[in-house]
Design a protein around this motif. Structure first.
Motif, PDB file in Angstrom:
ATOM      1  N   VAL A   1      26.337   8.971 -12.872  1.00 30.92           N
ATOM      2  CA  VAL A   1      26.364   7.541 -13.114  1.00 30.92           C
ATOM      3  C   VAL A   1      27.316   7.277 -14.262  1.00 30.92           C
ATOM      4  O   VAL A   1      27.200   7.894 -15.334  1.00 30.92           O
ATOM      5  CB  VAL A   1      24.954   7.012 -13.456  1.00 30.92           C
ATOM      6  CG1 VAL A   1      25.000   5.524 -13.742  1.00 30.92           C
ATOM      7  CG2 VAL A   1      23.991   7.352 -12.355  1.00 30.92           C
ATOM      8  N   ALA A   2      28.229   6.357 -14.037  1.00 37.31           N
ATOM      9  CA  ALA A   2      29.175   6.037 -15.104  1.00 37.31           C
ATOM     10  C   ALA A   2      28.450   5.213 -16.158  1.00 37.31           C
ATOM     11  O   ALA A   2      27.876   4.172 -15.878  1.00 37.31           O
ATOM     12  CB  ALA A   2      30.352   5.250 -14.523  1.00 37.31           C
ATOM     13  N   SER A   3      28.431   5.737 -17.391  1.00 33.17           N
ATOM     14  CA  SER A   3      27.757   5.025 -18.478  1.00 33.17           C
ATOM     15  C   SER A   3      28.773   4.194 -19.244  1.00 33.17           C
ATOM     16  O   SER A   3      29.954   4.549 -19.318  1.00 33.17           O
ATOM     17  CB  SER A   3      27.057   6.020 -19.405  1.00 33.17           C
ATOM     18  OG  SER A   3      28.015   6.896 -19.970  1.00 33.17           O
ATOM     19  N   PRO A   4      28.330   3.113 -19.823  1.00 28.86           N
ATOM     20  CA  PRO A   4      29.267   2.310 -20.608  1.00 28.86           C
ATOM     21  C   PRO A   4      29.750   3.111 -21.826  1.00 28.86           C
ATOM     22  O   PRO A   4      29.040   3.957 -22.345  1.00 28.86           O
ATOM     23  CB  PRO A   4      28.453   1.092 -21.010  1.00 28.86           C
ATOM     24  CG  PRO A   4      27.023   1.489 -20.846  1.00 28.86           C
ATOM     25  CD  PRO A   4      26.999   2.584 -19.828  1.00 28.86           C
ATOM     26  N   GLU A   5      30.952   2.861 -22.246  1.00 31.69           N
ATOM     27  CA  GLU A   5      31.509   3.623 -23.366  1.00 31.69           C
ATOM     28  C   GLU A   5      30.754   3.262 -24.652  1.00 31.69           C
ATOM     29  O   GLU A   5      30.503   2.111 -24.951  1.00 31.69           O
ATOM     30  CB  GLU A   5      32.995   3.278 -23.554  1.00 31.69           C
ATOM     31  CG  GLU A   5      33.850   3.817 -22.419  1.00 31.69           C
ATOM     32  CD  GLU A   5      35.331   3.587 -22.669  1.00 31.69           C
ATOM     33  OE1 GLU A   5      35.736   3.543 -23.842  1.00 31.69           O
ATOM     34  OE2 GLU A   5      36.041   3.449 -21.677  1.00 31.69           O
ATOM     35  N   ALA A   6      30.389   4.313 -25.375  1.00 30.19           N
ATOM     36  CA  ALA A   6      29.670   4.120 -26.643  1.00 30.19           C
ATOM     37  C   ALA A   6      30.691   3.784 -27.734  1.00 30.19           C
ATOM     38  O   ALA A   6      31.837   4.236 -27.700  1.00 30.19           O
ATOM     39  CB  ALA A   6      28.920   5.397 -27.006  1.00 30.19           C
TER      40      ALA A   6
END
Length: 87
Positions: free
Chosen positions: A76-81
């Motif tokens: 799952v592509a996570s939002p950039e931290a």
């Protein structure tokens, strides 16, 4: 010598013979039951019985299968931290 027939004449001849054969078959099929009745009388058919259909099973929400989980993990592509200031 016989006259050579054209295609349409051949077709007409075949169709007329076919109609004669159909008429003969119909006449024979009409006579056929008369012979059977004389030789052996038909028995009356038993009345058809209605069979009760089984009631449809009601499926409750609890007895249904839960939604299936994918067997392999899915990336799952996570939002950039937010980047920390290290430099």
């Amino acid at each position: 010598m016989a006259k050579k027939l054209k295609k349409s004449e051949k077709l007409d001849l075949i169709l007329s013979e076919l109609s004669k054969l159909r008429a003969e078959i119909n006449a024979l099929s009409k006579r056929q039951p008369e012979r059977n009745v004389r030789s052996s009388p038909k028995k009356a058919a038993a009345p058809a019985r209605k069979t009760a259909k089984p009631a449809a099973k009601k499926v409750s929400a609890a007895s249904r299968k839960p939604a299936s989980v994918p067997r392999r993990p899915v990336l799952v592509a996570s939002p950039e931290a937010p980047k920390s200031a290290a430099g």
